[in-house]
Scaffold this active site. Sequence first.
Site, PDB file in Angstrom:
ATOM      1  CG  ASP A  41      -2.279   0.628   0.904  1.00 16.52           C
ATOM      2  OD1 ASP A  41      -2.341   1.867   0.966  1.00 16.52           O
ATOM      3  OD2 ASP A  41      -3.260  -0.086   0.602  1.00 16.52           O
ATOM      4  CG  HIS A 100      -5.298   3.875   1.086  1.00 17.92           C
ATOM      5  ND1 HIS A 100      -4.882   2.595   0.790  1.00 17.92           N
ATOM      6  CD2 HIS A 100      -6.570   3.974   0.637  1.00 17.92           C
ATOM      7  CE1 HIS A 100      -5.876   1.943   0.187  1.00 17.92           C
ATOM      8  NE2 HIS A 100      -6.902   2.760   0.084  1.00 17.92           N
ATOM      9  CB  SER A 133      -9.400   0.585  -0.298  1.00 19.63           C
ATOM     10  OG  SER A 133      -8.713   0.820  -1.487  1.00 19.63           O
TER      11      SER A 133
END
Length: 779
Positions: free
Chosen positions: A147, A222, A557
Site C-alpha cells: 500500500d 491509506h 480498499s
Amino acid sequence: MRSYKTSIRLLLSLVIFLNVLSSFVAQASALKKVHIVYLGEKQHDDPEFVTESHHQMLWSLLGSKEDAHDSMVYSYRHGFSGFAAKLTKSQAKKIADLPEVVHVVPDSFYKLTTTRTWDYLGLSAANPKNLLNETNMGEQIIIGIIDTGVWPESEVFNDNGIGPVPSHWQGGCESGENFNSSNCNKKLIGAKYFINGFLAENESFNSTESLDFISPRGFNGHGTHVSTIAGGSYVPNISYKGLAGGTVRGGAPRARIAMYKACWYLDDFGITTCSSADILKAMDEAIHDSVDVLSLSIGSDVPLYGETDIRDGITTGAFHAVLKGIVVVCAGGNSGPEVQTVTNTAPWIITVAATTLDRSFATPLTLGNNKTILGQAMYTGPELGFTSLVYPENPGNSNESFSGTCEELLFNSNLTMAGKVVLCFTTSPYSGAVSRAARYVKRAGGLGVIIARHPGYAIRPCLDDFPCVAVDWELGTDILLYIRSNGSPVVKIQPSRTLIGQPVGTKVATFSSRGPNSVAAAILKPDIAAPGVSILAATTTNSTFNDRGFIMLSGTSMATPAISGVVALLKALHRDWSPAAIRSAIVTTAWRTDPFGEQIFAEGSPRKLADPFDYGGGLVNPEKAAQPGLVYDLGLEDYVLYMCSVGYNETSISQLVGNGTVCSNPKPSVLDMNLPSITIPNLKEDVTLTRTVTNVGPLDSIYKVAVEPPLGFQVSVTPETLVFNSSAKKVSFTVKISTTHKINTGYYFGSLTWSDSVHNVTIPVSVRTQILQNYYDEN
C-alpha cells in the site's frame, strides 16, 4: 430526657444530610460538560476575528483569558458562528441569556466504531468459543500489506500483551526518511519501501520537495487505514467528528503487520500511483519474508492484462505467492455499478466486493409544513433552526441564469444562497460532488446544502462540519415541490443520529465493481463481499479530523483488509489449508442474506437484489467459514489446466510456472476448473462439468445435494449423495445443465448446496444462453 437527646441527634443528622446534599448539588452544578453555543450567521469574513470574538465572550463569562482558553473546545468560524466549550449548567444558562446567542445545547454522543463491522459479522470477542478466541486472535499470523506506507506512531500498532515475533518471520524494518527500525515492534514487525519503478516513470518527481516520505512512512494514511482493518490492535474510546465511540480493532487483532510501500503520492496531480514493477518487487519481498496473507487494496482499470502478462504485477506476483501457500486478497475495484468492471480477476486471487453495514446516519430535515424527511449525513454540529430554503432556478421573469444543478452552483449569484439552505440535484456518483456543492454554498454565505442524488452513494462529512445532507431524487423532488408551492420556504436541520441493527438493510455499495469477469467470463468474480462503507480506522496524525489519528473511509480498499483479517484467523486455525481451500471455505459458507435474514440489495440505478456478480458467494460469515465441512481445492496442476483451457500459449505458461508445459489436445474445459462456483457464459447446448470436494469435517460424513436451478434451466447432479470415510476424503461429482430458452439471454442465477444437516456447502450458479451464436454458425 432520652426523648430530647434523640430529637437533638435527629436534628443534627438532618443538618449534616442537608449540608452533604447541598455540597453534592453544588458539585453537580459546577461539573463542566461540553456545550455547543450557536450564534447564527457569522458577522465577519475573517475567521481569526470570529474566533477572537468567541474567546472574548467566554472571557467575559469566565473572568480570565486563561480560563476561556482552557474551556474552548472548538471555534465554528466558517459557515456559521459558534463554539463548543466546557461549561457548567449555570454558565451555560448565563451565556444562553445573552442577546446574540441563538441557543446553547449540551454536546451529544453517538455510538460509531469499527467494531461494528466485527459485531455485525458475528466476530465479537465476547463469546469465549468463537473464532477469535480459538485462534488467539491470529497471533502467529503475519499479514503483508502492499500500500502507501504506514504511520507507525498510530495506537493501532501497539504491541501490548502480544508475544514474541513468529519464528517463521524472515523480514525486517528498512530505514528511510523519518523512519528507522525503532519504529517497528512486535505488532508492526516489518516495513519496506519500493520506489524505483515509480521514479523511472516519473522523472520529474522531486524527492526532496515531495510531501511523501521516501521511506516506509505513509503520507496519505491509506496504508495505515487498511492495516487497522486487517490486524490493528485494540484501541478504546475512539470517536469521529463528535460521533462517539468505542473500541477500534482489526479482524485479527493480534496478527502481525508487515508494510510494503509501493504506492507514491504525486504532488503535482494530487494522486497516488503504484508502479507494477514496484508491486511485483514488494510481493517478491513478501514471499521471501514469509508472510501468511497478502492484502492489496489496489487495482487497475479495464481492459485488463491477461494472467500471464508480466505488466500485471499483481496477478503475476500473486501466482507465485499462492504457490508458496500465501493467501492473496485483492480489491475488486470502485468502478461500479457498471458490469464487467471488476479487477484482480485471476482465479488464484480472492477478489473482494464492498457492502454497507447495518448502519445509517439519519439526519432529520423538517420543512416549514412540519413534514420531516430523513436524509443521510455525518453532521455533528448544532441544530440549524428554521432557515430560508432555496432552489436556485430562473423564476421566469429574470435575466439572471440560475441552476439547481450541484455542479453549477459555483456560477450562481451569492444573493441567491447567502444566509440560506440550498437544494441542488446531481447525477454524479462521486462524493466529491457533495463536498464541492457544500464548498460553493459555503463560499456564497449559505448555511447548509441538501443534495439530491441517486441512492446508495457513499457519504462523508463536509469540511468544518458544514451541514451537507444527501437525499434521493424522490425526496429531493418532494422538497422542491414544497419550495415551489410556498412563498417563504424554510427548513430545520438536526444533527445526524446513528441507527444500527435490523431496521437498516445491508446493500452492495454502488461503487463496488461488478462482474462478470472481463478476462475469463467462466471465472466468477468477485469472490466474496465484506463491509467497506464508512469504515472507521487509523490514519496519519498530521492530516485527520481526529487528533488521535482516525478517519472514516469507503471503498473496496476497506472491504479487502476485512477479508484479510478473516483469512488470518482461518489460517491460524487451519495451517495446512491451501489458499484455494481457504477461499472455498469463505465462499461456500457466506451469507446470501444479511445476518438478520433480510435480502441483500445491490445499490445502483435501479436498485436490485444482489446476485453473484455483485457479491460472489455473498457476505462473509467468519464463524461458518471456520468449519465449512467440504472445500473445493486447487493446486498448481489446476492452474496450469486453467491457463491451457483459456488459450494462453505454452511458452507464456512455462515462463510463469518455471518449467516446461505442454497443453493437452483437445484442450481442457475451463468449466471443469475446481472453483467454488459454476459460471457458464455461453450455454449453446447441454453441458456436463466436474467438481471435486474434499472433506475437512467429520471423517465419516454423508452429504446430499439440493439445487436451486436458474430460471429456465435444468440442473442435475450425479451422484446425488456423497459418502466420505477414511479412504474417501475426496469425491467428485458431475453437473449437467440444459436450458429451455430459445433466445440468447442475460445471466440467470441459482445455487448448488451439499448438506450433511450440520454443514451447508453452497456455491453460486450463473448461466447465460447464447442461441444467437448457434444461429449465426448455422446460417
